[in-house]
Design an enzyme around this catalytic site. Structure first.
Site, mmCIF file in Angstrom:
data_model
loop_
_atom_site.group_PDB
_atom_site.id
_atom_site.type_symbol
_atom_site.label_atom_id
_atom_site.label_comp_id
_atom_site.label_asym_id
_atom_site.label_seq_id
_atom_site.Cartn_x
_atom_site.Cartn_y
_atom_site.Cartn_z
ATOM 1 N N GLU A 161 -9.422 4.151 1.497
ATOM 2 C CA GLU A 161 -9.073 4.312 2.917
ATOM 3 C C GLU A 161 -7.938 5.223 2.624
ATOM 4 O O GLU A 161 -8.350 5.626 4.070
ATOM 5 C CB GLU A 161 -9.589 2.943 2.838
ATOM 6 C CG GLU A 161 -7.854 2.106 2.951
ATOM 7 C CD GLU A 161 -8.037 0.530 3.632
ATOM 8 O OE1 GLU A 161 -8.935 -0.308 3.549
ATOM 9 O OE2 GLU A 161 -6.941 0.254 3.483
ATOM 10 N N GLU A 167 0.752 -1.306 -0.220
ATOM 11 C CA GLU A 167 -0.114 0.048 -0.151
ATOM 12 C C GLU A 167 1.160 1.528 -0.141
ATOM 13 O O GLU A 167 1.106 2.164 0.473
ATOM 14 C CB GLU A 167 -1.290 0.345 1.311
ATOM 15 C CG GLU A 167 -2.063 -1.608 1.043
ATOM 16 C CD GLU A 167 -2.628 -0.987 2.361
ATOM 17 O OE1 GLU A 167 -2.875 -0.001 2.558
ATOM 18 O OE2 GLU A 167 -3.229 -2.245 2.642
ATOM 19 N N HIS A 215 -17.599 -10.776 5.112
ATOM 20 C CA HIS A 215 -16.491 -10.600 4.970
ATOM 21 C C HIS A 215 -15.617 -10.754 6.734
ATOM 22 O O HIS A 215 -16.242 -11.410 7.961
ATOM 23 C CB HIS A 215 -16.479 -8.560 6.208
ATOM 24 C CG HIS A 215 -15.085 -8.376 6.576
ATOM 25 N ND1 HIS A 215 -15.054 -7.697 7.479
ATOM 26 C CD2 HIS A 215 -13.844 -8.073 5.310
ATOM 27 C CE1 HIS A 215 -13.455 -7.041 7.718
ATOM 28 N NE2 HIS A 215 -13.092 -7.183 6.208
ATOM 29 N N GLU A 238 -5.180 -7.455 1.722
ATOM 30 C CA GLU A 238 -3.624 -7.702 1.704
ATOM 31 C C GLU A 238 -3.984 -9.013 1.266
ATOM 32 O O GLU A 238 -2.286 -10.254 2.222
ATOM 33 C CB GLU A 238 -3.803 -7.894 3.697
ATOM 34 C CG GLU A 238 -3.965 -6.467 4.755
ATOM 35 C CD GLU A 238 -5.413 -5.878 4.282
ATOM 36 O OE1 GLU A 238 -6.368 -6.804 4.898
ATOM 37 O OE2 GLU A 238 -5.644 -4.962 4.697
ATOM 38 N N GLU A 254 -12.394 -10.691 8.012
ATOM 39 C CA GLU A 254 -11.081 -10.182 8.750
ATOM 40 C C GLU A 254 -10.556 -11.585 9.933
ATOM 41 O O GLU A 254 -11.078 -11.676 10.490
ATOM 42 C CB GLU A 254 -11.435 -9.425 9.868
ATOM 43 C CG GLU A 254 -9.707 -8.044 9.901
ATOM 44 C CD GLU A 254 -9.016 -7.774 9.182
ATOM 45 O OE1 GLU A 254 -8.851 -7.066 7.593
ATOM 46 O OE2 GLU A 254 -7.772 -8.283 9.153
HETATM 47 C C1 NOJ Z 1 -8.121 -3.733 6.257
HETATM 48 C C2 NOJ Z 1 -9.496 -3.328 4.811
HETATM 49 O O1 NOJ Z 1 -8.858 -2.962 3.508
HETATM 50 C C3 NOJ Z 1 -10.249 -2.455 5.207
HETATM 51 O O2 NOJ Z 1 -11.109 -3.101 3.332
HETATM 52 C C4 NOJ Z 1 -10.926 -3.109 6.412
HETATM 53 O O3 NOJ Z 1 -12.019 -1.912 5.971
HETATM 54 C C5 NOJ Z 1 -10.421 -3.952 6.562
HETATM 55 N N1 NOJ Z 1 -8.728 -4.642 6.857
HETATM 56 C C6 NOJ Z 1 -11.550 -4.206 7.868
HETATM 57 O O4 NOJ Z 1 -10.765 -5.658 8.116
HETATM 58 CA CA CA Z 2 -5.301 -2.471 3.458
#
Ligand code: NOJ
Ligand code: CA
Length: 669
Positions: free
Chosen positions: A476, A171, A378, A452, A380
């Site tokens: 973001e 990034e 989603h 990521e 994470e």
């Molecule tokens: C990083 C991701 O790039 C982003 O889009 C996401 O909102 C956050 N992590 C939380 O998972």
């Molecule tokens: Ca990210």
């Protein structure tokens, strides 16, 4: 998969060639010639384009540890050289092009040093070349790869666009410098050659192997540095654990006279294997919105509490808005338990099957079904790939049960925890994990948007359920970056750099640029620039990232986002200069419509767009352009929307404001 033009793979020759010192193969049109040679038993290659030296004899090879022996200075001899050629066309499941031609000549050089054997396979295309190492079946079985010796020694010093290899998750902002001024680089690299040519250096089909990085050496040379394994927090000199027989990823370079030709090259996809998913009817490109930007702007939270974003009520509203405006899906981040850790309180394990109490999954999936909109899940992981792997089947069964066809995965953590301990996200161990996710997801008919990730290398040809990935400094950063947000030039650089490696989940479409949380940080763009990104930054899962309220303030401009598709029949760069401006045209895969997106950097400019790409007849153009007094800092929302009838013989003259853009839809009359 669907090869429909007569496949010809003709073996032309196979000799015993130990005595012969160089072996050549040319591109089908004869412009590029690659010359392989052994120098004191060590392999090297060079490249000539129309009789001009591009690469001088450059070393090749691998350093292996086989048992106790380090195989570094093998003295190879040529056993045989075989030639083949192919001219095929295949159909993409989705993409920037519907059909892709693969026209190349191949030379396979088989080498031996005693009992040890290695082949190097070269492919020459009209717009570049590729090679990879093969270890055929032989006495050795388990080996450790210590190093790859591949170099690229340029006849003249190029300028290189790249990011340094320590750039977290890739990034970063791509910057240009001469080769000798560069230090380390993540693959891919975009090169401006002194004679005006362009090149793109990357790798294709990274399978069970670490991702490559590059570094500058003396004498105009780039060396290869493979991402290493770690053990107990120490970086090892082990790069890959391999079992013979194996093949490495392809190393490739696109080389063209112009940027439109560079962007049109499909070498990377051609070097990946055909689709392994038999029935692909469940893989659906779509635009989506989501409960997302408000978290990055700190209005809502991922975790439970008064400002929790993914509530039943908010999600119903998003689903309804999606249905009313033609979006295929809605992403909900923070729907599942475990986010308290993410926001710094503890380190809870995420559950991929347990919604927070204020998110009624059953009711929402029923409502989404009624509306004909998909919920995008989603996951994470905070970089805990070991936990995620253990939960994969349960998580995907849960998604299937609730009718969710796609998931955004995430690995926010400087190192990824695998069953082999903490590793770099582009190491062999993590490449293996990402592949396991893609393959498991395919079994459950689930598509992936991987955040990521390891840098994309064209695997979507083989697994089209790998639809998009991050690995980019996305939107973001404009919410929270301490440096004030990405400069206007960023989106003028990305198409020629990161985007050449494959689709990216950049998340365009912010419609409100002020940032009350970090007032110095903002989106450096006009509203039209945001619209243009839907055409320029390709992603088959394309998010319109802003919140509903901001779209409702600009319904006329929002119409472009409603209209623009995310799956294309053909794509063309019409004009552009790396880091300065981009004019991109794409034709919708499912209609005759054409779309144009144009963006500029900090400099306002006039662009001229000849419409000769349109087929005969009259077209209605709807043009979203920066108003004459627009600029990204003081007047970013000022837009003019005009319609006019045009034909292929017309030329449009468009003004782009500083940080500005233009978006156009052409409908056949
Ligand atoms: C990083 C991701 O790039 C982003 O889009 C996401 O909102 C956050 N992590 C939380 O998972
Ligand atoms: Ca990210």
């Amino acid at each position: 998969m669907y090869n429909f033009i007569n496949r010809t793979l003709i073996c032309l020759a196979c000799f015993a060639l130990a005595a012969c010192s160089t072996h050549k193969v040319s591109s089908p049109d004869g412009t590029l010639t690659l010359d392989f040679q052994l120098r004191q038993g060590r392999p090297a290659y060079s490249l000539v384009c129309n009789e001009k030296d591009i690469l001088l004899p450059s070393p090749m090879g691998l350093v292996l540890l086989a048992g106790e022996d380090t195989l570094r200075h093998l003295k190879w001899s040529v056993q045989s050289v075989t030639f083949a050629s192919a001219d095929t066309t295949w159909e993409t499941v989705w993409g920037e092009e519907h059909f892709i031609r693969d026209n190349h000549n191949e030379m396979k050089v088989c080498l031996a040093d005693g009992e040890i054997r290695m082949n190097i396979v070269f492919r020459l295309f009209n717009d570049g070349f590729a090679f990879r190492y093969e270890f055929p079946e032989q006495d050795m079985t388990d080996i450790i790869l210590l190093d790859e010796l591949t170099e690229y020694i340029f006849a003249e010093e190029p300028q290189i666009w790249s990011i340094p290899w320590q750039t977290e998750y890739y990034e970063g902002l791509y910057t240009k410098a001469s080769l000798h001024e560069k230090d380390t680089m993540c693959s891919p690299l975009t090169l401006e050659m002194p004679d005006g040519m362009y090149a793109f250096l990357h790798e294709a089909n990274v399978t069970d192997y670490p991702c490559q990085n590059l570094y500058s050496r003396a004498d105009n040379s780039l060396g290869t540095y493979l991402t290493p394994w770690m053990r107990d927090g120490r970086v090892l000199d082990h790069k890959a654990y391999l079992t013979v027989p194996f093949v490495t990823p392809w190393r490739f370079m696109i080389l063209t006279n112009t940027l439109p030709e560079l962007m049109a090259s499909r070498i990377m996809l051609n070097l990946n294997e055909p689709c392994r998913i038999e029935d692909t009817s469940w893989i659906k490109p779509m635009k989506f919105i989501g409960i997302w930007w408000s978290m990055h702007m700190k209005e809502w939270t991922w975790s439970q509490g008064a400002r929790h974003g993914a509530t039943t009520e908010n999600m119903r509203r998003y689903l309804k808005f999606a249905a009313e405006n033609g979006f295929g899906g809605v992403l909900a981040e923070g729907w599942n338990t475990g986010w308290e850790g993410y926001e710094g309180i503890n380190n809870d394990r995420f559950s991929f099957v347990t919604p927070y109490p204020d998110y009624d999954m059953d009711a929402l999936s029923a409502y989404a079904g009624e509306l004909g909109v998909n919920i995008i899940c989603h996951h994470e992981t905070s970089g805990r790939a070991d936990e995620y792997e253990a939960d994969l089947d349960t998580a995907y069964r849960f998604m299937q049960l609730h009718g969710m066809p796609a998931v955004k995965t995430g690995y926010v953590s400087p190192l990824i925890r695998t069953r082999d301990g903490y590793q770099f996200n582009r190491s062999q161990g993590v490449v293996r994990h990402y592949r396991k996710v893609i393959e498991t997801a395919a079994k459950y008919h689930i598509s992936i948007d991987n955040h990521e990730p390891a840098m994309p290398s064209g695997l979507q040809r083989t697994y089209p359920n790998l639809m998009t990935q991050e690995g980019i400094r996305g939107q973001e950063w404009n919410a929270w970056a301490q440096d004030g947000g990405s400069p206007c030039s960023h989106v003028c650089t990305l198409p020629f750099t990161r985007m050449m490696a494959g689709p990216a989940d950049y998340t365009p479409g912010v419609f409100a640029f002020e940032n009350p949380i970090i007032p110095g940080t903002r989106v450096h763009s006009t509203l039209c620039n945001q619209l243009a990104l839907f055409v320029i930054l390709y992603s088959p899962l394309q998010m319109a990232c802003d919140k509903i309220e901001n779209y409702e303030k600009h319904p006329a401009e929002f119409q472009f986002i409603r209209d623009v598709p995310c799956d294309w029949k053909q794509s063309r760069l019409l004009d552009g200069k790396i880091g300065e401006y981009v004019v991109m045209a794409r034709q919708d895969r499912h209609s005759e419509d054409w779309f144009i997106g144009a963006v500029t950097n900090e400099d306002a400019r006039g662009i001229t767009i000849p419409l000769s790409f349109l087929s005969e007849g009259e077209w209605k153009a709807t043009i979203y352009a920066d108003a004459p007094d627009a600029d990204w800092q003081n007047n970013p929302y000022a837009t003019t929307i005009a319609t006019q009838n045009v034909s292929a013989s017309d030329t449009l003259n468009i003004h782009l404001a500083t940080g500005g853009g233009c978006a156009i839809r052409f409908v056949k009359q």
